[in-house]
Every structure is written in structure tokens, then in C-alpha cells.
Design an enzyme around this catalytic site. Structure first.
Site, PDB file in Angstrom:
ATOM      1  CG  HIS A 259      -3.714   7.699  -1.360  1.00  0.00           C
ATOM      2  ND1 HIS A 259      -3.317   7.358  -2.625  1.00  0.00           N
ATOM      3  CD2 HIS A 259      -4.949   8.241  -1.476  1.00  0.00           C
ATOM      4  CE1 HIS A 259      -4.281   7.687  -3.470  1.00  0.00           C
ATOM      5  NE2 HIS A 259      -5.282   8.222  -2.808  1.00  0.00           N
ATOM      6  CG  ASP A 313     -11.849  10.182   2.183  1.00  0.00           C
ATOM      7  OD1 ASP A 313     -12.687  10.870   1.588  1.00  0.00           O
ATOM      8  OD2 ASP A 313     -11.425   9.092   1.747  1.00  0.00           O
TER       9      ASP A 313
HETATM   10  N1  ACO Z   1      -3.946   3.452   9.692  1.00  0.00           N
HETATM   11  C1  ACO Z   1      -2.990   2.653  10.214  1.00  0.00           C
HETATM   12  N2  ACO Z   1      -2.139   1.913   9.458  1.00  0.00           N
HETATM   13  C2  ACO Z   1      -2.263   1.991   8.129  1.00  0.00           C
HETATM   14  C3  ACO Z   1      -3.228   2.800   7.520  1.00  0.00           C
HETATM   15  C4  ACO Z   1      -4.079   3.545   8.353  1.00  0.00           C
HETATM   16  N3  ACO Z   1      -5.029   4.337   7.859  1.00  0.00           N
HETATM   17  N4  ACO Z   1      -3.115   2.679   6.190  1.00  0.00           N
HETATM   18  C5  ACO Z   1      -2.130   1.809   5.940  1.00  0.00           C
HETATM   19  N5  ACO Z   1      -1.619   1.393   7.125  1.00  0.00           N
HETATM   20  C6  ACO Z   1      -0.501   0.441   7.303  1.00  0.00           C
HETATM   21  C7  ACO Z   1      -0.994  -0.987   7.167  1.00  0.00           C
HETATM   22  O1  ACO Z   1      -1.406  -1.506   8.406  1.00  0.00           O
HETATM   23  C8  ACO Z   1       0.247  -1.666   6.619  1.00  0.00           C
HETATM   24  O2  ACO Z   1       1.136  -1.839   7.694  1.00  0.00           O
HETATM   25  P1  ACO Z   1       2.089  -3.147   7.743  1.00  0.00           P
HETATM   26  O3  ACO Z   1       2.951  -3.044   6.527  1.00  0.00           O
HETATM   27  O4  ACO Z   1       2.825  -2.969   9.041  1.00  0.00           O
HETATM   28  O5  ACO Z   1       1.158  -4.320   7.707  1.00  0.00           O
HETATM   29  C9  ACO Z   1       0.853  -0.613   5.705  1.00  0.00           C
HETATM   30  O6  ACO Z   1       0.391   0.644   6.214  1.00  0.00           O
HETATM   31  C10 ACO Z   1       0.442  -0.735   4.242  1.00  0.00           C
HETATM   32  O7  ACO Z   1      -0.974  -0.833   4.174  1.00  0.00           O
HETATM   33  P2  ACO Z   1      -1.734  -1.448   2.908  1.00  0.00           P
HETATM   34  O8  ACO Z   1      -3.154  -1.754   3.300  1.00  0.00           O
HETATM   35  O9  ACO Z   1      -0.949  -2.543   2.292  1.00  0.00           O
HETATM   36  O10 ACO Z   1      -1.704  -0.233   1.910  1.00  0.00           O
HETATM   37  P3  ACO Z   1      -2.655  -0.043   0.689  1.00  0.00           P
HETATM   38  O11 ACO Z   1      -1.927   0.755  -0.300  1.00  0.00           O
HETATM   39  O12 ACO Z   1      -3.263  -1.310   0.216  1.00  0.00           O
HETATM   40  O13 ACO Z   1      -3.858   0.783   1.364  1.00  0.00           O
HETATM   41  C11 ACO Z   1      -5.485   2.277   1.925  1.00  0.00           C
HETATM   42  C12 ACO Z   1      -4.260   2.032   1.065  1.00  0.00           C
HETATM   43  C13 ACO Z   1      -6.551   1.227   1.656  1.00  0.00           C
HETATM   44  C14 ACO Z   1      -6.070   3.641   1.562  1.00  0.00           C
HETATM   45  C15 ACO Z   1      -5.089   2.252   3.425  1.00  0.00           C
HETATM   46  O14 ACO Z   1      -4.126   3.235   3.684  1.00  0.00           O
HETATM   47  C16 ACO Z   1      -6.283   2.421   4.367  1.00  0.00           C
HETATM   48  O15 ACO Z   1      -6.962   1.426   4.675  1.00  0.00           O
HETATM   49  N6  ACO Z   1      -6.554   3.672   4.838  1.00  0.00           N
HETATM   50  C17 ACO Z   1      -7.703   3.921   5.683  1.00  0.00           C
HETATM   51  C18 ACO Z   1      -8.946   4.114   4.835  1.00  0.00           C
HETATM   52  C19 ACO Z   1      -8.913   5.409   4.061  1.00  0.00           C
HETATM   53  O16 ACO Z   1      -8.634   6.464   4.587  1.00  0.00           O
HETATM   54  N7  ACO Z   1      -9.265   5.310   2.770  1.00  0.00           N
HETATM   55  C20 ACO Z   1      -9.344   6.475   1.875  1.00  0.00           C
HETATM   56  C21 ACO Z   1      -8.228   6.463   0.880  1.00  0.00           C
HETATM   57  S1  ACO Z   1      -8.296   7.901  -0.159  1.00  0.00           S
HETATM   58  C22 ACO Z   1      -9.557   7.561  -1.196  1.00  0.00           C
HETATM   59  O17 ACO Z   1      -9.801   6.482  -1.603  1.00  0.00           O
HETATM   60  C23 ACO Z   1     -10.418   8.658  -1.592  1.00  0.00           C
END
Ligand code: ACO
Length: 376
Positions: A259, A313
Site C-alpha cells: 500500500h 483487498d
Molecule cells: N507484491 C510484491 N512486491 C510488492 C508488492 C506486492 N503486492 N507491492 C509492492 N511491492 C514491492 C515492489 O516490487 C517494490 O520493490 P522494490 O523496491 O524492490 O522494487 C516495493 O515494494 C515498492 O513498490 P511500489 O510499487 O513503489 O509501491 P507503491 O507505493 O507505488 O505501490 C501498490 C503501492 C500499487 C498498492 C503496490 O503495493 C501493489 O502493486 N500492490 C498490489 C496491488 C494491490 O493490492 N492493490 C490494492 C491496493 S489497496 C487499494 O487501492 C484499495
């Protein structure tokens, strides 16, 4: 002095007194009240009243608000006819987005943007949204549309219109808790979209239509469907370890984790986990819950140190499945609840509006000569 923040991370772009998030400790409050207390004691109607009025209602205020909402349960007959003409292959989120937009056709003053008019339009949209989703789902299954029952609560009425029979108290309460926990969440992407649109003094229908479009993305509300697809792909509890480790090795995202704001477990996930566990037991879906729980353990071991924990979620997927909802209705359920939050933000924005207009950093070239088409 302008600074560039990709994805607007860390930028404070609006003031609100609806919800407050402590992402480090995993706390969420609506108007100062902890989400756990609301999930355990409130109803969706009372929660929406709280978000819009910044106080809990008295009994008579809640009765009046509930009656007003129920008076808007029915959709225009023209929309019902249109729903029957929508291809059965259409995604319910596309349908909901289009039909919320169309509700403006049946409002004699769709563009009125004073705060009281915005509140009335919000009631109009929120009241009708369950009928839009239920009617489309029944139409695509070749079933007759079930008329709303104004004796029923928002949650009971939705499940009644969807299934053609009244839900048990347990199912209706579980669904209502889902509605409460999804209702608002700071300046998330879809809420921001609604505020951006209304800040042009467009109209409430356009603002909420934009928000539905934003929510359906898999990085936002669409993740609950992604979670269910993942759980279906994993054959058994023994296959979880390999599945998760392969995904992480390939740098794939595990849906329902991570998140932008929370670096601890999303408090909504705690409430939904309890619900998912109980419902899984009641409906013979223990294997689904166990797989989810195992994924959470592996993720905590592998990426917990990076602050990647279950978000709203993750356990809502099992919860919705146990309630008997089809996969492609999961995100529309999120939207139905979040209409309460989006509307509150639209009303807030109109109360103290300033046009959103950030800048982009230009990273292209300058003084590029124009080359006539035959010379390219
Ligand atoms: N699974 C594995 N690795 C993850 C995940 C995940 N679900 N989420 C983040 N990471 C890792 C990324 O690979 C990244 O790693 P790195 O630094 O080694 O490259 C690091 O965590 C940071 O990720 P970002 O994408 O920069 O974080 P951001 O804050 O932009 O993303 C997001 C947040 C989009 C929700 C992300 O966690 C994600 O894609 N989650 C999966 C989709 C999801 O569940 N979305 C629902 C969110 S809640 C909502 O909107 C209602």
C-alpha cells in the site's frame, strides 16, 4: 519553487475531516472513530451519515437519512430497458461506470453544484447504485430484474435484488461490514479523481463516473478480483509456498499486498480477516481461507521488512466469495461502498473549491525543426 513527486507520493493536495490514516501503526479512523469500532457497531447508512455530516446521527437523523436513501432505491424504467440491451459479456465495472453517468439524464438539474444539491445528487446515485449492479447481473443471467424493497437496509436490499431472496442476517451483516470498511480512505486514487473532476465545477455525476473508472484498475480496487484469481490458481495449501516464491523471484506483484500509505497491516484487512475466517467455516470454504493465511505468513517472512502487508483487498476476496458473489462483482461492491466516500469528498471540495492544476516537468526536446511529411 516546484518539486517533482512521481505518483504525487507524499504530496498533500487537499484537506479533509472524513478519514485519517496512520500508515506506520496501521490505524484508520472515520471522523475520529476507529474503523474497528465502526465495523463492530455501526451500519453502512450510519457510516455514510457520519462521513457526510462529520458526526454520528441521532436516532431521528438516522431514520430520516435512511428513508431518504431508500426513496432512491428504484432506477428509471428507461435505464432498466437499457440494462437489458447491454451485452452479457460486458464487465460490471464498465456497466456501473456508464450507468452512473447516465443517471444524469434523469436529473432535471444535473449541473447544480451548491453543497445541498451535491448532497441530494449523492443520495440519488448511492441509493440507485445497488439496483444498477443487481439488475445488470440478473439481466446477463437471463433472469427478471428484482424490484428493490424499501423495507430493507442498503446491504439487505442489494443481496435481495441480486439473488431474488432475502439474505440471512449473518450474510447481510457480513456484507454491511464490507460496505463500512470500504467507504472512505483519504486521498486515494479514485477519491482524488472525483475531487479533480468536481474542482472544475463540472458535476457530481461526472466526478463519480471518473472515480469508478479509476477504482477498476488492478493497482487499486481491481486488486480484489486479482486476489481471487490468484487463490483459484493455487491448487492446494501445499502449493502456496512455491507459488508465492516464484512470483517474488520473478518480481511479480502479489495482489492484495502493499500500500502506498500503510507500511503495517491495513486495519481493514484485520476486520475482513475475522469475517473471512468465520464465513469460510460457515460456507465450507476453509481451504480458501487457509491458503490466504498461508500466503500472508510467507509474505510476512519474505517482504514484511519492506512494509508489504495485506491491504483491504486481500481478505475481502474470500469474504465476497463466501457471500456468494461472482468474481467480477467484487470491484463493483467496492465501488458501491466507496460512492459514500467519494460523494463526501465531492461535497467537501465544493465547500472550499480550488481548481486542481498541477504541472508536468517537460523532459522532451526544444527547437525541433518541422519536417514536411514527404521528407520524413
Ligand atoms: N507484491 C510484491 N512486491 C510488492 C508488492 C506486492 N503486492 N507491492 C509492492 N511491492 C514491492 C515492489 O516490487 C517494490 O520493490 P522494490 O523496491 O524492490 O522494487 C516495493 O515494494 C515498492 O513498490 P511500489 O510499487 O513503489 O509501491 P507503491 O507505493 O507505488 O505501490 C501498490 C503501492 C500499487 C498498492 C503496490 O503495493 C501493489 O502493486 N500492490 C498490489 C496491488 C494491490 O493490492 N492493490 C490494492 C491496493 S489497496 C487499494 O487501492 C484499495
Amino acid at each position: 519553487m516546484s518539486t517533482f513527486a512521481k505518483g504525487l507520493e507524499g504530496v498533500i493536495a487537499a484537506e479533509t475531516n472524513m478519514s485519517w490514516i496512520d500508515g506506520v501503526n496501521g490505524v484508520l479512523e472515520y471522523v475520529g472513530i476507529n474503523i474497528d469500532a465502526l465495523a463492530q457497531n455501526s451500519t453502512f447508512e450510519e457510516t455514510v451519515y457520519l462521513l457526510w455530516n462529520k458526526k454520528l446521527p441521532t436516532r431521528s437523523e438516522l431514520d430520516a437519512f435512511t428513508k431518504e436513501l431508500r426513496d432512491h432505491y428504484s432506477i428509471p424504467s428507461e435505464i432498466k430497458d437499457r440494462i437489458k440491451a447491454i451485452p452479457a459479456t460486458a464487465e460490471p465495472m464498465h456497466v456501473l461506470r456508464s450507468l452512473i453517468s447516465e443517471l444524469a439524464f434523469y436529473d432535471s438539474n444535473p449541473n447544480d453544484n451548491d453543497v445541498e444539491s451535491a448532497r441530494k445528487k449523492s443520495i440519488n446515485i448511492l441509493g440507485q447504485a445497488p439496483a444498477l449492479v443487481a439488475a445488470y447481473d440478473r439481466a446477463r443471467r437471463g433472469l427478471d430484474v428484482v424490484e428493490p424493497d424499501t423495507e430493507l437496509s442498503f446491504s439487505q436490499n442489494f443481496l435481495y435484488m441480486l439473488n431474488g431472496e432475502k439474505p440471512t442476517d449473518t450474510m447481510a451483516r457480513a456484507f454491511d461490514i464490507c460496505m463500512i470498511t470500504h467507504a472512505d480512505h483519504g486521498l486515494n486514487n479514485s477519491t482524488f479523481a472525483s475531487r479533480v473532476v468536481i474542482s472544475t465545477l463540472s458535476d457530481v455525476y461526472s466526478a463519480l463516473t471518473a472515480a469508478v473508472g479509476s477504482l477498476r484498475g488492478p493497482l487499486h480496487g481491481g486488486a480484489n478480483e486479482g486476489v481471487m484469481k490468484m487463490l483459484n490458481e493455487i491448487d492446494s495449501i501445499d502449493a502456496v509456498e512455491d507459488y508465492v516464491m516464484t512470483k517474488l523471484k520473478n518480481k511479480d506483484r502479489i495482489m492484495g499486498f502493499g500500500h502506498r500509505v500503510y507500511k503495517a497491516k491495513d486495519p481493514r484487512a484485520n476486520e475482513l480477516q475475522k469475517l473471512a475466517e468465520q464465513l469460510a467455516k460457515d460456507t465450507g470454504n476453509e481451504a480458501l481461507f487457509e491458503k490466504s493465511h498461508r500466503i500472508e505468513e510467507i509474505m510476512a517472512r519474505e517482504v514484511g521488512a519492506k512494509g508489504i502487508y495485506p491491504n483491504v483487498d486481500f481478505y475481502s476476496a474470500t469474504t465476497y466469495h463466501c457471500i456468494g458473489l461472482k468474481l467480477d462483482l467484487f470491484t463493483p461492491m467496492f465501488a458501491m461502498s466507496r460512492l459514500g466516500g467519494w460523494s463526501g469528498h465531492v461535497i467537501e471540495q465544493l465547500g472550499d473549491n480550488r481548481l486542481f492544476r498541477p504541472k508536468a516537468e517537460f523532459v522532451g526536446e526544444h527547437n525541433v525543426p518541422y519536417v514536411p511529411i514527404d521528407e520524413r
